[in-house]
Design an enzyme around this catalytic site. Structure first.
Site, PDB file in Angstrom:
ATOM      1  N   GLU A 252      43.869  38.748  44.060  1.00 42.93           N
ATOM      2  CA  GLU A 252      43.138  39.972  44.410  1.00 42.93           C
ATOM      3  C   GLU A 252      41.721  39.522  44.739  1.00 42.93           C
ATOM      4  OE1 GLU A 252      44.354  43.046  44.596  1.00 42.93           O
ATOM      5  OE2 GLU A 252      46.351  42.674  43.795  1.00 42.93           O
ATOM      6  N   CYS A 286      34.931  45.390  45.174  1.00 44.44           N
ATOM      7  CA  CYS A 286      35.699  44.726  46.240  1.00 44.44           C
ATOM      8  C   CYS A 286      36.035  45.725  47.332  1.00 44.44           C
ATOM      9  CB  CYS A 286      36.957  44.104  45.660  1.00 44.44           C
ATOM     10  SG  CYS A 286      37.960  45.253  44.716  1.00 44.44           S
TER      11      CYS A 286
END
Ligand code: NAD
Length: 529
Positions: A252, A286
């Site tokens: 991720e 993110c």
């Protein structure tokens, strides 16, 4: 140290008896020293993995309902300790306590409830249809845990991004060794406290503290899967280490999320969203808005609205109840300054902010830039700071093309009052999640898979994928065992023409040929005596 055995997550403030390496933690708000924290070495990591390995059979064989009962206690602990935890998260990261409460802690029970509800359905053995050509057989699919999962987490949402993967791994019967970011060691202690309080059996969640060397040791240890959240550069190293064994790896990684503002958007809402989506957690998400594509027809009106709203954002530490805190990582402050300065040098215009604030701590002004172009570093690389780069585009097609012209593909958003058009544009965006007229909140939708394409990562979690991603899948076929042989088995003599007939049945779906071929083969199943 096992999360079931630890006591207090307090920092180590005195000199330890053993010569363990210590890392100093400074407040991102004031620069004051908050403590020193130990770094686990290779031997400690291996010992933690060995304990998690020893605990695995017991946890795997614990009925799902009993595992779920222990895990559900997380909600009880968060109800009792949530406020205390939120303040600790704010102290460590500098983020507003409201954000710590809602986006770090609040996300956990939401995602956990989904896991507890879905796991009994997903992890049940499922019967699947069997084709006619395999008569007398039945088939099933079942899932079983991968084993010991090594989880490595970052500093930007240090609580949520550690706790959710751990819970996702535990529900299916895996055990875990967790290594959290050295930049947020206070939160690492909070997470340890949470797992100690729910009363897991010893070794089911092992937590090792330390820096990149500790993380690297975990990637070399005898784990069965690595789940990594962090930068692309480290992700590459994690994947390379996983390839040595080889073991599955989920990555991720970073993003450069695009927001596409169409001419028919609700501009007021879109401007509010751009400001929140770009500045939440000081831009250190993110999935924060990192590129705002605005069609020419409404560009100037939209920019003016965003400028007004950015100017109203308050900046300060958690005690000041401000909208935006400092950057958590000192190194990140340097990256933000570099991106903004190089964009300005290349012709971008500063509409608001643009520099570090003149006060102690790692504060950078909320910043609005226009005239950003694809050649600029700030267009291509993840900034991870409180900067809103606006790119003027001719139309929606140009916006989609430029949004996709990126190394990253994590999330994105489309702004239009025509929902069908919004969905069409969403389907053209090359990323793992897209919102229409919303931003970031899709990450908290427990049924939606989360993850990126290209350099934003490999794999999905949250939703059903979050449970199944930590499992192996097994196919099972059962024959009642009445026949002494099978048409496919030896001997082959005299079978060729019947085989052709059967093949005709399979390819043309002719029941007559299937039956004829099959009966012919059955006659030839045993060798003549
Ligand atoms: P990072 O890669 O510097 O560190 C992440 C973790 O990896 C830390 O725990 C660190 O100690 C550890 N680590 C460092 N070197 C290692 C090595 N050689 N082997 C194993 N582990 C090692 O990332 P960061 O700065 O903590 O996090 C910020 C990045 O994370 C940003 O790029 C952000 O976009 C990304 N991120 C992605 C998601 C997502 O879900 N896609 C979520 C949050 C953050």
């Amino acid at each position: 140290m096992s999360a079931s055995q630890t006591s207090d997550p307090a920092p180590q403030t005195s000199t330890p008896a053993s010569p363990r390496r210590l890392l100093e933690k400074l407040s991102p708000v004031s620069g004051a020293r908050l403590g020193e924290f130990p770094v686990a070495d290779e031997a400690e990591v291996r010992a933690a993995v060995a304990r998690a390995r020893a605990a695995f059979p017991g946890w795997r064989d614990t009925p799902l309902a009993a595992r779920a009962e222990v895990m559900a206690r997380v909600k009880q602990v968060l109800a009792e300790q949530g406020e205390h935890y939120a303040r600790k998260i704010s102290e460590d990261t500098g983020k507003p306590t409201f954000e710590a409460t809602m986006m770090e802690i609040g996300a956990v029970p939401l995602l956990l409830d989904y896991m507890l509800r879905r796991a009994p359905v997903l992890l049940r053995r499922q019967k699947v249809p069997t084709p006619l050509v395999l008569p007398g057989k039945s088939a099933f699919i079942e899932h079983f845990p991968r084993g010991v999962i090594g989880i490595i987490s970052p500093w930007n949402f240090p609580f949520q991004l550690a706790v959710v993967p751990v819970l996702s791994a535990l529900i299916g019967g895996n055990t875990v060794v967790l290594k959290q970011s050295e930049i947020t060691p206070i939160v690492a202690g909070v997470v340890e406290d949470l797992f100690r309080r729910i009363g897991l059996p010893a070794g089911v969640v092992e937590i090792v503290h330390g820096d990149g060397s500790t993380g690297a040791a975990l990637t070399r240890a005898e784990v069965d899967m690595l789940f990594f959240t962090g930068s692309v550069a480290t992700g590459r190293k994690v994947m390379a280490a996983a390839a040595q064994r080889p073991i599955p790896v989920e990555l991720e990684l970073g993003g450069k999320d695009a927001m596409i503002v169409c001419a028919d958007a609700n501009l007021e809402r879109a401007a509010e969203a751009a400001v929140w989506g770009g500045l939440v957690n000081c831009g250190q998400a993110c999935v924060s808005v990192e590129r705002i594509f605005v069609v020419d027809a409404i560009h100037d009106r939209f920019v003016e609205k965003v400028r007004e709203k950015v100017a109203r954002v308050t900046v300060g530490g958690p005690d000041e109840q401000a909208d935006m805190g400092p950057l958590t990582s000192g190194a990140q402050l340097g990256i933000v300054e570099r991106h903004v300065n190089s964009a300005i040098a290349a012709g971008a215009k500063v509409v608001f902010g643009g520099e570090k604030l003149q006060r102690p701590g790692q504060f950078f002004a909320p910043t609005l830039l226009t005239g950003v172009t694809p050649e600029m570093e700030i267009f291509r690389e993840e900034t991870f700071g409180p900067v809103l780069p606006v790119i003027r585009v001719r139309d929606e097609d140009e916006a989609v093309r430029l949004a996709n012209a990126s190394e990253f593909g994590l999330a994105g958003s489309v702004w239009t009052q025509d929902i069908d058009k919004g969905l069409r544009l969403a389907s053209r965006m090359e990323c793992g999640q897209v919102s229409v007229n919303d931003v970031i909140q899709s990450v908290g939708h427990p049924a939606l898979p989360f993850g990126g394409v290209r350099s934003s990562g490999i794999g999905r979690y949250h939703g059903d994928a979050g449970i199944l991603g930590f499992m192996h899948t097994r196919g099972i076929m059962v024959d009642r065992g009445f026949l002494n042989s099978e048409p496919l088995w030896f001997p082959y003599a005299g079978k060729v023409s019947h085989g052709f007939e059967l093949l005709k049945g399979i390819t043309t779906r002719s029941l007559g040929s299937l039956v004829k071929g099959f009966l012919g083969l059955r006659k030839k199943m045993t060798r003549p005596k």
